[in-house]
Design a protein around this motif. Sequence first.
Motif, PDB file in Angstrom:
ATOM      1  N   LYS A  51       0.838  -1.214   0.000  1.00  0.00           N
ATOM      2  CA  LYS A  51       0.000   0.000   0.000  1.00  0.00           C
ATOM      3  C   LYS A  51       0.870   1.260   0.000  1.00  0.00           C
ATOM      4  CE  LYS A  51      -4.057  -2.076   2.181  1.00  0.00           C
ATOM      5  NZ  LYS A  51      -3.609  -3.462   1.972  1.00  0.00           N
ATOM      6  N   SER A  52       1.961   1.181  -0.769  1.00  0.00           N
ATOM      7  CA  SER A  52       2.898   2.300  -0.892  1.00  0.00           C
ATOM      8  C   SER A  52       3.367   2.410  -2.335  1.00  0.00           C
ATOM      9  CB  SER A  52       4.101   2.084   0.030  1.00  0.00           C
ATOM     10  OG  SER A  52       5.116   3.034  -0.238  1.00  0.00           O
ATOM     11  N   VAL A  53       3.517   3.633  -2.815  1.00  0.00           N
ATOM     12  CA  VAL A  53       3.959   3.868  -4.192  1.00  0.00           C
ATOM     13  C   VAL A  53       5.427   4.299  -4.247  1.00  0.00           C
ATOM     14  CG1 VAL A  53       1.664   4.446  -5.058  1.00  0.00           C
ATOM     15  CG2 VAL A  53       3.104   6.259  -4.097  1.00  0.00           C
ATOM     16  N   GLU A  54       6.161   4.032  -3.155  1.00  0.00           N
ATOM     17  CA  GLU A  54       7.553   4.485  -3.076  1.00  0.00           C
ATOM     18  C   GLU A  54       8.402   3.940  -4.222  1.00  0.00           C
ATOM     19  OE1 GLU A  54      11.341   4.497   0.044  1.00  0.00           O
ATOM     20  OE2 GLU A  54       9.465   3.475   0.569  1.00  0.00           O
ATOM     21  N   TYR A  55       8.141   2.689  -4.622  1.00  0.00           N
ATOM     22  CA  TYR A  55       8.967   2.061  -5.650  1.00  0.00           C
ATOM     23  C   TYR A  55       8.286   2.049  -7.017  1.00  0.00           C
ATOM     24  CZ  TYR A  55      11.676   0.704  -1.612  1.00  0.00           C
ATOM     25  OH  TYR A  55      12.425   0.737  -0.466  1.00  0.00           O
ATOM     26  N   MET A  56       7.254   2.875  -7.182  1.00  0.00           N
ATOM     27  CA  MET A  56       6.614   3.057  -8.482  1.00  0.00           C
ATOM     28  C   MET A  56       6.484   4.563  -8.724  1.00  0.00           C
ATOM     29  SD  MET A  56       2.996   1.565  -9.979  1.00  0.00           S
ATOM     30  CE  MET A  56       1.990   2.803  -9.138  1.00  0.00           C
ATOM     31  N   PRO A  57       7.550   5.199  -9.216  1.00  0.00           N
ATOM     32  CA  PRO A  57       7.551   6.654  -9.387  1.00  0.00           C
ATOM     33  C   PRO A  57       6.434   7.130 -10.324  1.00  0.00           C
ATOM     34  CG  PRO A  57       9.758   5.742  -9.637  1.00  0.00           C
ATOM     35  CD  PRO A  57       8.822   4.586  -9.617  1.00  0.00           C
ATOM     36  N   PHE A  58       5.825   8.250  -9.933  1.00  0.00           N
ATOM     37  CA  PHE A  58       4.729   8.815 -10.726  1.00  0.00           C
ATOM     38  C   PHE A  58       5.191   9.197 -12.125  1.00  0.00           C
ATOM     39  CE2 PHE A  58       2.784  12.753 -12.288  1.00  0.00           C
ATOM     40  CZ  PHE A  58       1.476  12.341 -12.440  1.00  0.00           C
ATOM     41  N   LEU A  59       6.358   9.854 -12.210  1.00  0.00           N
ATOM     42  CA  LEU A  59       6.840  10.345 -13.506  1.00  0.00           C
ATOM     43  C   LEU A  59       7.045   9.213 -14.505  1.00  0.00           C
ATOM     44  CD1 LEU A  59       9.415  13.236 -12.882  1.00  0.00           C
ATOM     45  CD2 LEU A  59       7.220  13.341 -14.080  1.00  0.00           C
ATOM     46  N   ILE A 101      -1.992   3.263 -17.589  1.00  0.00           N
ATOM     47  CA  ILE A 101      -3.177   3.826 -16.935  1.00  0.00           C
ATOM     48  C   ILE A 101      -3.460   3.100 -15.619  1.00  0.00           C
ATOM     49  CG2 ILE A 101      -5.686   4.096 -17.135  1.00  0.00           C
ATOM     50  CD1 ILE A 101      -5.252   4.566 -20.149  1.00  0.00           C
ATOM     51  N   VAL A 102      -3.283   1.762 -15.624  1.00  0.00           N
ATOM     52  CA  VAL A 102      -3.468   0.978 -14.393  1.00  0.00           C
ATOM     53  C   VAL A 102      -2.501   1.451 -13.306  1.00  0.00           C
ATOM     54  CG1 VAL A 102      -3.207  -1.319 -13.368  1.00  0.00           C
ATOM     55  CG2 VAL A 102      -4.384  -1.065 -15.554  1.00  0.00           C
ATOM     56  N   GLN A 103      -1.232   1.664 -13.687  1.00  0.00           N
ATOM     57  CA  GLN A 103      -0.236   2.132 -12.721  1.00  0.00           C
ATOM     58  C   GLN A 103      -0.595   3.507 -12.174  1.00  0.00           C
ATOM     59  OE1 GLN A 103       3.982   1.576 -13.887  1.00  0.00           O
ATOM     60  NE2 GLN A 103       3.224   0.279 -15.526  1.00  0.00           N
ATOM     61  N   LEU A 104      -1.092   4.377 -13.046  1.00  0.00           N
ATOM     62  CA  LEU A 104      -1.464   5.724 -12.620  1.00  0.00           C
ATOM     63  C   LEU A 104      -2.650   5.688 -11.652  1.00  0.00           C
ATOM     64  CD1 LEU A 104       0.006   8.270 -13.467  1.00  0.00           C
ATOM     65  CD2 LEU A 104      -1.843   8.781 -15.048  1.00  0.00           C
ATOM     66  N   ILE A 105      -3.613   4.820 -11.927  1.00  0.00           N
ATOM     67  CA  ILE A 105      -4.766   4.663 -11.030  1.00  0.00           C
ATOM     68  C   ILE A 105      -4.298   4.170  -9.661  1.00  0.00           C
ATOM     69  CG2 ILE A 105      -6.857   3.304 -10.596  1.00  0.00           C
ATOM     70  CD1 ILE A 105      -7.344   3.338 -13.633  1.00  0.00           C
ATOM     71  N   LEU A 106      -3.402   3.184  -9.650  1.00  0.00           N
ATOM     72  CA  LEU A 106      -2.867   2.675  -8.389  1.00  0.00           C
ATOM     73  C   LEU A 106      -2.124   3.761  -7.630  1.00  0.00           C
ATOM     74  CD1 LEU A 106      -1.517  -0.888  -9.296  1.00  0.00           C
ATOM     75  CD2 LEU A 106      -3.407  -0.334  -7.771  1.00  0.00           C
ATOM     76  N   CYS A 146      -4.504   5.917  -5.933  1.00  0.00           N
ATOM     77  CA  CYS A 146      -5.194   5.176  -4.868  1.00  0.00           C
ATOM     78  C   CYS A 146      -4.355   5.105  -3.596  1.00  0.00           C
ATOM     79  CB  CYS A 146      -5.526   3.761  -5.330  1.00  0.00           C
ATOM     80  SG  CYS A 146      -6.896   3.649  -6.498  1.00  0.00           S
ATOM     81  N   TYR A 147      -3.025   5.009  -3.758  1.00  0.00           N
ATOM     82  CA  TYR A 147      -2.170   4.762  -2.608  1.00  0.00           C
ATOM     83  C   TYR A 147      -1.247   5.914  -2.216  1.00  0.00           C
ATOM     84  CZ  TYR A 147      -3.612  -0.121  -2.946  1.00  0.00           C
ATOM     85  OH  TYR A 147      -4.342  -1.270  -2.971  1.00  0.00           O
ATOM     86  N   CYS A 148      -1.132   6.944  -3.051  1.00  0.00           N
ATOM     87  CA  CYS A 148      -0.196   8.028  -2.716  1.00  0.00           C
ATOM     88  C   CYS A 148      -0.639   8.779  -1.467  1.00  0.00           C
ATOM     89  CB  CYS A 148      -0.020   8.986  -3.889  1.00  0.00           C
ATOM     90  SG  CYS A 148      -1.504   9.909  -4.330  1.00  0.00           S
ATOM     91  N   ASP A 149      -1.946   9.033  -1.313  1.00  0.00           N
ATOM     92  CA  ASP A 149      -2.445   9.729  -0.132  1.00  0.00           C
ATOM     93  C   ASP A 149      -2.230   8.895   1.126  1.00  0.00           C
ATOM     94  OD1 ASP A 149      -5.277  11.177  -1.870  1.00  0.00           O
ATOM     95  OD2 ASP A 149      -3.240  11.907  -1.614  1.00  0.00           O
ATOM     96  N   LYS A 150      -2.382   7.571   1.006  1.00  0.00           N
ATOM     97  CA  LYS A 150      -2.185   6.698   2.147  1.00  0.00           C
ATOM     98  C   LYS A 150      -0.734   6.727   2.599  1.00  0.00           C
ATOM     99  CE  LYS A 150      -5.960   3.521   1.060  1.00  0.00           C
ATOM    100  NZ  LYS A 150      -6.357   2.124   0.801  1.00  0.00           N
ATOM    101  N   LYS A 151       0.166   6.861   1.640  1.00  0.00           N
ATOM    102  CA  LYS A 151       1.588   6.944   1.982  1.00  0.00           C
ATOM    103  C   LYS A 151       1.851   8.198   2.805  1.00  0.00           C
ATOM    104  CE  LYS A 151       6.139   7.501  -0.138  1.00  0.00           C
ATOM    105  NZ  LYS A 151       6.875   7.712  -1.386  1.00  0.00           N
ATOM    106  N   ILE A 152       1.281   9.315   2.348  1.00  0.00           N
ATOM    107  CA  ILE A 152       1.458  10.576   3.066  1.00  0.00           C
ATOM    108  C   ILE A 152       0.795  10.499   4.436  1.00  0.00           C
ATOM    109  CG2 ILE A 152       0.899  13.038   3.033  1.00  0.00           C
ATOM    110  CD1 ILE A 152       0.992  12.873  -0.036  1.00  0.00           C
TER     111      ILE A 152
END
Length: 233
Positions: A147-155, A191-196, A199-205
Amino acid sequence: LTGNVASLFLFLVPTYTFKRIIKNKSTEQFSGIPYVMAFLNCLLTAWYGLPFITSSNILVTTINGTGATIELIYVLIFLLYAPNKQKRKILAIFVLVLVAFAAAAVISVLVFHGKNRELFCGIASTVFSIVMYAAPLSIIRLVITTKSVEYMPFLLSFAAILSCTSWFIYAILGMDPYIGISTGVGLTLGIVQLILYFCYCDKKILNKKTFAVEESQQNMDNGHNNDVKLYLP
């Protein structure tokens, strides 16, 4: 030209990841497989765009040749800082990639001619392009698990969507089904990665804020306990 610019952006985005790897001297939870697969895809797609394979696709060759060089640098850096077990795994895949490309190139020249050569190279390029776009599925699983996007960079996800969109339009206008199929799959997975991510970036913060509050509260409690001890006989 738009596809070239978007693809160059996509190839350069991981420099932030590799700066972190070099700084920490560790590959952490990052996966090296996507970069090896990207290297193979660039080699095959650059080969597919050569004039003796297809016509009017020279821009495909130039950007993918550039991409192959960049991805090779990423792979070498990853091998330098990866732990031994992971290093052996990535090195084995890298050797297989070189063998696969060499075999495809030799077969296309010696066995096939004309339209058959284009068909063979187009199918090979499409198959391994799909493999490249599917490689981040391991990261998608990690994101869902942690439940973290640390290893999937947005860019990186955003750049993949830009690049695939540009090349998908190029394929439609040029009636090139091989580029169209692979970039269509890549666009969907991007698109799937962007949706994820959303979904999880706010939870990380939120998790970071919660940890900070708990740590602050714990420090206050410790301070209060220390004050009490000062007044004890």
